[in-house]
Design an enzyme around this catalytic site. Structure first.
Site: not given
Ligand code: HPA
Ligand code: ZN
Length: 325
Positions: A195, A272-273
């Site tokens: 990432e 993800d979040d």
């Protein structure tokens, strides 16, 4: 909303990172905990970049003071995911935030979360599995304690070990003891890489013999590595909205998801979040449909790949595969 009711599998979701801001504020009020600097003027989470995000994340997590708070969070997150059509989800749960690496305390947190998950499954049909997740910038020694927690509770709820946090903190191979410990306990493995780090970080993750990689998208910069992912049958937990929001790619059209899929890499889609990155599973699907013309068949194929790569027992996998044929 289009795609809201499309059934979905999500494999890359940080439980603490899925905490709605209003949930964090309510708990902070109840407990008199200051969350200064955590929110912007609209009430959403506020941070400047990925590294500041990790700091704000850790401050927000302070409202999760015990098993009861994690149980409430589990219930809230699963309700939210179910509203977006998610039928099966895996959540990263950090032993560091759940008892600080103490096995006895971790078991109490897990019992509370498992009870909450059972209630959510009964009410909404959504299934949860947990991936115990050491935090990379806390270092290899803390990771060992987290891995021991994971190994002690390997079973039908905790089914994997992952590692999150600052991808630039040390090398993943420094954590090999933790990953070996987890594998020997029957856990499946994933690691955040590719990432913020380039292809070399994905190779570093492969040295741990992981079955999946969190993100991994920057493998696209190295054709040999892409071939290796295909040969090894590794699955990427791709989080397109997260990557665009944090600036890994300037816009979704620049994201390598389609190129990775075309090269034969197993890819899945996750958030993800979600509140931190202003996304939901519905929004991810809508954006992919708009920008890449993904249709129901592509989403079916992505979910089939997710079912194959899920860290679950074979009966659960068979039921999921049946749902996505
Ligand atoms: N990336 C890496 N580590 C994390 C994240 C994330 O999105 N969320 C919580 N820890
Ligand atoms: Zn992540």
């Amino acid at each position: 909303m289009e795609f809201q009711n499309t059934p979905k599998i999500e494999l890359h979701l940080h439980l603490e990172g899925a905490m709605p801001p209003e949930f964090a504020r309510r708990l902070a009020d109840e407990k008199n905990i200051s969350l200064e600097g955590v929110f912007d003027e609209t009430g959403g989470y506020a941070y400047r970049d990925f590294w500041h995000f990790l700091e704000v994340y850790e401050v927000a997590t302070q409202v999760l003071t015990g098993p009861e708070e994690f149980a409430r969070l589990t219930k809230a997150v699963l309700e939210q995911s179910a509203q977006h059509g998610v039928v099966y989800t895996e959540a990263f749960i950090s032993p560091d935030f759940c008892g600080g690496g103490d096995v006895g305390a971790w078991k109490e947190y897990l019992a509370a979360m498992q009870q909450a998950a059972a209630e959510a499954e009964a009410e909404h049909g959504i299934k949860l599995r947990g991936i115990a997740t050491p935090i990379r910038h806390f270092g290899p020694e803390k990771a060992k304690a987290a891995a021991k927690c994971a190994a002690e509770t390997s079973g039908d709820f905790i089914t994997g070990l992952g590692i999150g946090g600052d991808e630039k903190a040390g090398k993943l191979s420094d954590f090999s003891w933790s990953f070996d410990c987890a594998r020997e306990a029957g856990l499946q493995l994933t690691a955040h890489a590719g990432e913020w780090g380039g292809p070399e970080s994905v190779r570093d993750a492969l040295s741990l013999n992981v079955e999946r990689i969190g993100h991994g998208v920057r493998a696209i910069e190295d054709a040999e590595l892409v071939k290796e992912l295909v040969t090894r049958d590794v699955t990427l937990e791709v989080c397109p909205g997260s990557n665009v929001f944090l600036g890994v790619y300037p816009k979704l059209a620049d994201h390598p998801l389609v190129r990775l899929m075309d090269a034969g890499v197993n890819c899945t889609v996750s958030t993800d979040d979600p509140p931190f990155f202003h996304t939901t599973m519905t929004k991810e699907y809508q954006d992919l449909a708009t920008v890449f013309r993904f249709d129901e068949q592509v989403f079916l194929d992505l979910n089939k790949m997710a079912a194959k790569a899920a860290f679950c027992d074979e009966d659960t996998r068979a039921a999921l595969l049946k749902q996505f044929t």
